[in-house]
Motif scaffolding. Sequence first.
Motif, PDB file in Angstrom:
ATOM      1  N   ILE A 239       0.874  -1.283  -0.106  1.00  0.00           N
ATOM      2  CA  ILE A 239      -0.179  -0.009   0.066  1.00  0.00           C
ATOM      3  C   ILE A 239       0.582   1.448   0.066  1.00  0.00           C
ATOM      4  CG2 ILE A 239      -1.748   1.385   1.313  1.00  0.00           C
ATOM      5  CD1 ILE A 239      -2.626  -1.302   2.495  1.00  0.00           C
ATOM      6  N   ALA A 241       0.440   4.975   0.735  1.00  0.00           N
ATOM      7  CA  ALA A 241      -0.582   5.862   1.308  1.00  0.00           C
ATOM      8  C   ALA A 241      -0.259   7.308   1.333  1.00  0.00           C
ATOM      9  CB  ALA A 241      -0.537   5.546   2.942  1.00  0.00           C
ATOM     10  N   VAL A 245      -5.537  10.341   2.413  1.00  0.00           N
ATOM     11  CA  VAL A 245      -6.020   9.548   3.544  1.00  0.00           C
ATOM     12  C   VAL A 245      -6.062  10.399   4.949  1.00  0.00           C
ATOM     13  CG1 VAL A 245      -5.122   7.528   5.241  1.00  0.00           C
ATOM     14  CG2 VAL A 245      -4.702   7.175   2.881  1.00  0.00           C
ATOM     15  N   LEU A 254      -7.133   2.787   7.363  1.00  0.00           N
ATOM     16  CA  LEU A 254      -6.091   2.301   6.648  1.00  0.00           C
ATOM     17  C   LEU A 254      -5.414   1.562   7.541  1.00  0.00           C
ATOM     18  CD1 LEU A 254      -4.508   3.506   3.833  1.00  0.00           C
ATOM     19  CD2 LEU A 254      -2.746   2.994   5.556  1.00  0.00           C
ATOM     20  N   VAL A 307      -3.520   4.729  -2.196  1.00  0.00           N
ATOM     21  CA  VAL A 307      -4.800   5.290  -1.321  1.00  0.00           C
ATOM     22  C   VAL A 307      -4.494   6.689  -1.402  1.00  0.00           C
ATOM     23  CG1 VAL A 307      -6.240   4.974   0.443  1.00  0.00           C
ATOM     24  CG2 VAL A 307      -5.071   2.990  -0.244  1.00  0.00           C
ATOM     25  N   VAL A 330      -6.865   4.153  -5.522  1.00  0.00           N
ATOM     26  CA  VAL A 330      -8.052   4.938  -4.686  1.00  0.00           C
ATOM     27  C   VAL A 330      -7.832   6.342  -4.664  1.00  0.00           C
ATOM     28  CG1 VAL A 330      -9.417   4.873  -2.570  1.00  0.00           C
ATOM     29  CG2 VAL A 330      -8.403   2.668  -3.563  1.00  0.00           C
ATOM     30  N   ALA A 349     -11.423   7.772   0.598  1.00  0.00           N
ATOM     31  CA  ALA A 349     -10.477   7.017   1.011  1.00  0.00           C
ATOM     32  C   ALA A 349     -11.161   6.006   2.179  1.00  0.00           C
ATOM     33  CB  ALA A 349      -9.095   7.372   1.832  1.00  0.00           C
ATOM     34  N   MET A 353     -11.778   2.062   1.713  1.00  0.00           N
ATOM     35  CA  MET A 353     -11.234   1.001   2.653  1.00  0.00           C
ATOM     36  C   MET A 353     -12.364  -0.184   3.437  1.00  0.00           C
ATOM     37  SD  MET A 353      -7.912   1.325   2.702  1.00  0.00           S
ATOM     38  CE  MET A 353      -8.346   1.366   0.900  1.00  0.00           C
TER      39      MET A 353
END
Length: 614
Positions: A239, A241, A245, A254, A307, A330, A349, A353
């Motif tokens: 992932i 991030a 987020v 997350l 994300v 995402v 986000a 998730m």
Amino acid sequence: MTGTDRDDAGTLRLTAAQAMVRWLSVQRTEEGGRFIEGVWAIFGHGNVAGLGEALHGIGDALPTWRGQNEQTMAHAAVAFAKQKRRRQAMAVTSSIGPGATNMVTAAALAHVNRLPVLFLPGCVFANRRPDPVLQQIEDFDDGTVSANDCFRPVVRYFDRIQRPEHLLTALPRALQVMTDPANCGPVCLAFCQDVQAEACNYPARFFAPRVWRIRRPDPDPVEVEAVAVRLRGARRPVIVAGGGVLYSGAEAELAAFSQRHRIPVVETQAGKGILDWQEPLNFGSPGVTGSECGNRLCAEADVILGVGTRFQDFTTGSRTIFAEADLLSVNLHPYDAQKHGALPLVADAKAAMARLTEALGDAQWPEPDAALRADWFAATEAAMARPSDNALPTDAQVIGAVQRVATARTVVMGAAGTMPGALQLLWRASPGGYHMEYGYSCMGYEVAGALGIALAEPDREVICFAGDGSYMMANSELATAVMRRVPFTVVLTDNRGYGCINRLQHACGGAPFNNLYRDARVEAQPEIDFVGHAAAMGARAVKADGIPALEAEIVAARGRDRPTVIVIETDPEPGTGVGGHWWDVAVPQAGEGARLAEAQARYATHAARQRTFD
């Protein structure tokens, strides 16, 4: 009839400027506060008679703060919005000419970082009677152009207020953009100076308080399933991030997603601090300024799930790190979600998730190798350790000093030069304890940004890392912070020039030239008294002679009611010595010298690995 009178027809007679500030003062957040917390202002012709009078009249209902420079007061507004996670914003107003164009850099910074700021530059006369007015730009081929047209490419919404009634549509549109989760960004309402003073009968209902809710879009079920199918087929997912987020408030979601499915996480510059550094699945950062363990996981991954990231050049290692992986993305905006050929999941986000967790069920992947993290922390510990001799400290050692005395309340920040990359590599961030403007990487953001962060979260300890180059570019909001009694700490690393770019120049095969003062064409080497300069603006200023003294001064700064500037001399030559990755900076294809030949060969090797996308 005065500006506060209502007539029998249910209207209020107000100047356009009075109407604007009254309307802004009653726009609320879901939490109950003002969405536009206040207005930064430097008055000149073009805003002093109209907006100046109106802001004075509105008083504490929409407070006005005086800045020292139009660009830097706007930087403070940007930092405030970033630290507030886009839940609140500020407005910034200037005169019509250089004051307005001074703000264009800050508007670009806000645009790149998807942050809400309301720019209100004064503009030319709509009636064109005093034409050309002082500071007016004249386009010989287009009579509608003003200097404020410079804002058009660097804001999300632009309008020119040429009639008082334009506010009835322009203001709601402006707030709609600033609170839109996907299209969020800066807005410019160029306000013609004669229109600011013009009176109009406005509908009283226009000034009824309004709550602006930030939407949380759910994903399309088809996109959820497509992403879930690809994830279920992955052998080694990772992932990535990003800041989305944080703006979603999806940190807990997350973390839970990562832990449930045992997928390791790396954080971008904008996303750093999503996970506590002690979380076992946090493997640092990806890309050019990434951790060794994070980049290794990304290079070995067959699926990368982004994300809330726009997969910027530094994150992807100029498209070399993720060359063998499928990208899933995402993101709230389709523009970002499909970058680099990614399979998109357009959604908030937090909502994404939740839906992906449902779709994946109990799917889990093997635990990532914990030894990678252990080796990484051992390497960074060594880089940040106190120097064993009297040599000038490195930037990594300065970061180590701050790290050792930091608390859970500490927020570190920066923007340009060595420190952003070094901090992403080395800093061990607690949740919410990292603020980096690295989308535009604007020198001069640092001091003003620290002011904005401290205004957004007055209970946090804000530590600003600024090199001497950035400090010299823009430091005047230090005086504003002193006047407003807003405390923060500036760690000013003095390496006598632009040390970061000097190292990049070397890496690209160039000779040292025009970056450090010693390599510039000057008749006398500068001896700048940064302590005296900061003290002259009212800050508590001190020079730290070494790393132990720096640690002590940071602790001593706590509890003061004004900024502290700690100057420490550093060595401009060493980098961090750990982590990192290649960055695509074009090397001259012709020239002489062994260093250039080595740089050309290195560039050709890495460029051959770059991924191209459909």
